[in-house]
Design an enzyme around this catalytic site. Structure first.
Site, PDB file in Angstrom:
ATOM      1  N   HIS A   1     -10.561 -29.141 -34.932  1.00 31.95           N
ATOM      2  CA  HIS A   1     -11.275 -28.298 -34.482  1.00 31.95           C
ATOM      3  C   HIS A   1     -12.236 -28.607 -33.299  1.00 31.95           C
ATOM      4  CE1 HIS A   1     -10.399 -25.732 -38.043  1.00 31.95           C
ATOM      5  NE2 HIS A   1     -10.643 -26.945 -38.828  1.00 31.95           N
TER       6      HIS A   1
ATOM      7  N   LYS B   1       0.752  -1.275  -0.053  1.00 28.23           N
ATOM      8  CA  LYS B   1       0.023   0.003   0.047  1.00 28.23           C
ATOM      9  C   LYS B   1       0.869   1.307  -0.091  1.00 28.23           C
ATOM     10  CE  LYS B   1      -3.764   2.502   2.610  1.00 28.23           C
ATOM     11  NZ  LYS B   1      -4.630   2.428   3.528  1.00 28.23           N
TER      12      LYS B   1
END
Length: 523
Positions: free
Chosen positions: A284, A138
């Protein structure tokens, strides 16, 4: 940031730590540390002040409380650019901490042990570590925070280049990594506790979490996604130990593409259904050939016979080691990917003659815990369900609904085809003879269309073959078309309001038909 003068080090993973801490010490950085880390550093001639000496308060509760102290978090969170913060820190005897080096208790490693107790798991939940990391991150403009030992070298290099300080861009990147790390850590704990609730209360075993947090680590940036105008990346779930494409090693060839991963996963998950030598060819994201054989070579040859045109440029999966004869058969045509548990040395040499072929080795197909859930994204949401691990426990227990009882050979072929069916896009129709597919109809809008497509794809006569359907037949037209093509035995879930009509059609044609009571939709 200003020069780093004080560092707090508390790590469970000590890889690379000695060189890094030694650099800090020689650079004049005061090192604060805790328990085992302090002992480790001092044992290697690196001075380290115990955190209890820094705070003036002892470690208590068997070490559960040691860094949760205002002098630690004040030293991390105090802003250097605010006079009020500096005055308050001075008034309370709080010294600034410029660098935090922390990695957390090994919770993930602990709970992965098969004999871990719940109590041991709980004790490996880190509290102080995440708090320090978050405080430092922070306040990243003033405090450097390192959670990954892989960043030690970069930090050392920048300190050398910048008179003991780090660039603002580096500080931000290190802080960003912290929040990803602690988020993943918390989600692993939450997932473990959810599992414990299920194991202790059978009624909740299949509950879904109220808040779903997914944690995956970026493993590869892909050249592009499904299409060249889409970006793509591959992420791994490091908490999964199932033998899979995601955990496979690339032995040769170009990097895997987005579509390579999809097709390889489809092929490999299907080949895992069988214990006998099996080959699966996918194109596919649908199987275009599946077969069992006496060895991988025969299985591959039979699988390719299903649809040789579609097999060109496909992805091939085996459930047993690939030998030289099989490798030579593979290199006789163009394939994108070959995936198998292993490859004999001469087979690997043969396959590597093809520069662009991708070769993936998964390791032995051991019986390990299988992932329970699967996910599908929709815009603005996520669908979560159990993986389809359903199977026929005993083929002899299937419900025969026709006058003609299937033969033992037909039942065996049905069992084979039903496993294939689960991995084919709906509506799915599989024609099989023995342990070889001879026609596959996938992804059609109606079941009759899939029957007709499977018929048109068949490379050999269908006389006496069996048919598997992933869901029930809503009308008799599918049975009529299958009989006309030569099908004489059918396996399907049943459950249609027109089941009686479909059964009547089968009886009229002298076909045998069994119901599984289980559907295998795959959208």
């Amino acid at each position: 940031m200003k020069k780093i003068e004080r560092a707090l080090i508390s790590v469970s993973d000590k890889s690379g730590l000695l060189d890094f801490a030694n650099h800090l010490h020689k650079s004049g950085v005061e090192i604060l540390s805790t328990g085992g880390t302090a002992k480790f550093l001092r044992g290697n001639a690196i001075p380290a002040k115990e955190i209890s000496e820094f705070t003036g308060f002892p470690e208590i509760l068997d070490g559960r409380v040691k860094t949760l102290h205002p002098k630690v978090h004040g030293g991390l969170l105090g802003r250097r650019d605010l006079a009020s913060h500096q005055e308050e820190m001075k008034r309370n005897g709080i010294s600034p901490i410029d660098l935090v080096v922390v990695n957390l208790y090994p919770f993930e490693m602990t709970v992965s042990k098969p004999d871990v107790s719940f109590e041991e798991a709980i004790e490996n939940i880190d509290i102080g570590g995440p708090a320090m990391l978050r405080s430092a991150a922070k306040n990243y403009k003033d405090v450097a925070v390192v959670v990954d030992p892989g960043d030690y070298a970069k930090v050392v290099q920048e300190m050398n280049e910048n008179r003991g300080s780090l660039r603002s861009e580096t500080l931000f990147d290190l802080a960003r990594k912290v929040f990803s790390h602690t988020s993943r850590y918390d989600s692993i704990i939450a997932a473990y506790l959810n599992q414990q609730r299920g194991s202790k209360d059978p009624d909740h075993e299949r509950d879904f979490p109220d808040i779903l947090t997914l944690t995956y680590e970026k493993a590869q940036i892909l050249r592009y996604g499904e299409n060249p105008h889409q970006r793509g990346a591959f992420y791994k779930d490091n908490s999964s130990f199932e033998v899979s494409v995601a955990r496979a090693s690339l032995l040769h060839g170009k990097e895997m593409s987005y579509n390579n991963y999809l097709d390889a996963n489809s092929a490999f998950e299907l080949v895992k259904e069988y214990r006998e030598p099996c080959a699966v060819i996918v194109k596919h994201n649908n199987p275009c050939g599946v077969a069992l054989g006496s060895d991988p070579l025969q299985a591959y040859q039979k699988a390719r016979e299903t649809d040789p045109i579609s097999a060109f440029g496909g992805v091939i999966a085996f459930n047993q080691s690939v030998d030289l004869a099989t490798a030579k058969e593979i290199t006789s045509t163009f394939v994108e990917v070959v995936i198998a548990p292993s490859f004999l040395e001469d087979a690997l040499f043969e396959l590597k003659r093809k520069r662009d072929i991708r070769i993936l080795s998964t390791g032995n197909l051991i019986q390990s815990a299988r992932e329970k859930f699967e996910f599908k994204r929709i815009t603005g949401g996520l669908l979560l369900q159990d993986r389809d691990l359903g199977s026929i426990k005993d083929i002899k227990d299937l419900k025969v609904v026709t006058q003609r009882i299937p033969t033992a050979e037909e039942l065996a072929a049905m069992d084979f085809a039903w496993k294939v069916c689960k991995h084919v896009k709906s509506n799915a129709i599989i024609f099989a003879s023995g342990t070889q597919t001879i026609g596959i109809g996938a992804g059609q809008m109606s079941r009759i269309d899939s029957v007709q497509l499977a018929t048109s794809k068949a490379q050999k006569p269908l006389s006496g073959a069996v048919m598997a359907s992933d869901a029930f037949f809503p009308f008799r037209d599918g049975l009529d078309a299958a009989f006309k093509a030569g099908i004489r035995a059918v396996i399907q879930p049943g459950g249609s309001i027109k089941d009686s009509e479909v059964i009547q059609a089968a009886n009229e044609h002298g076909m045998s038909m069994v119901f599984t009571g289980m559907r295998h939709f795959r959208h």
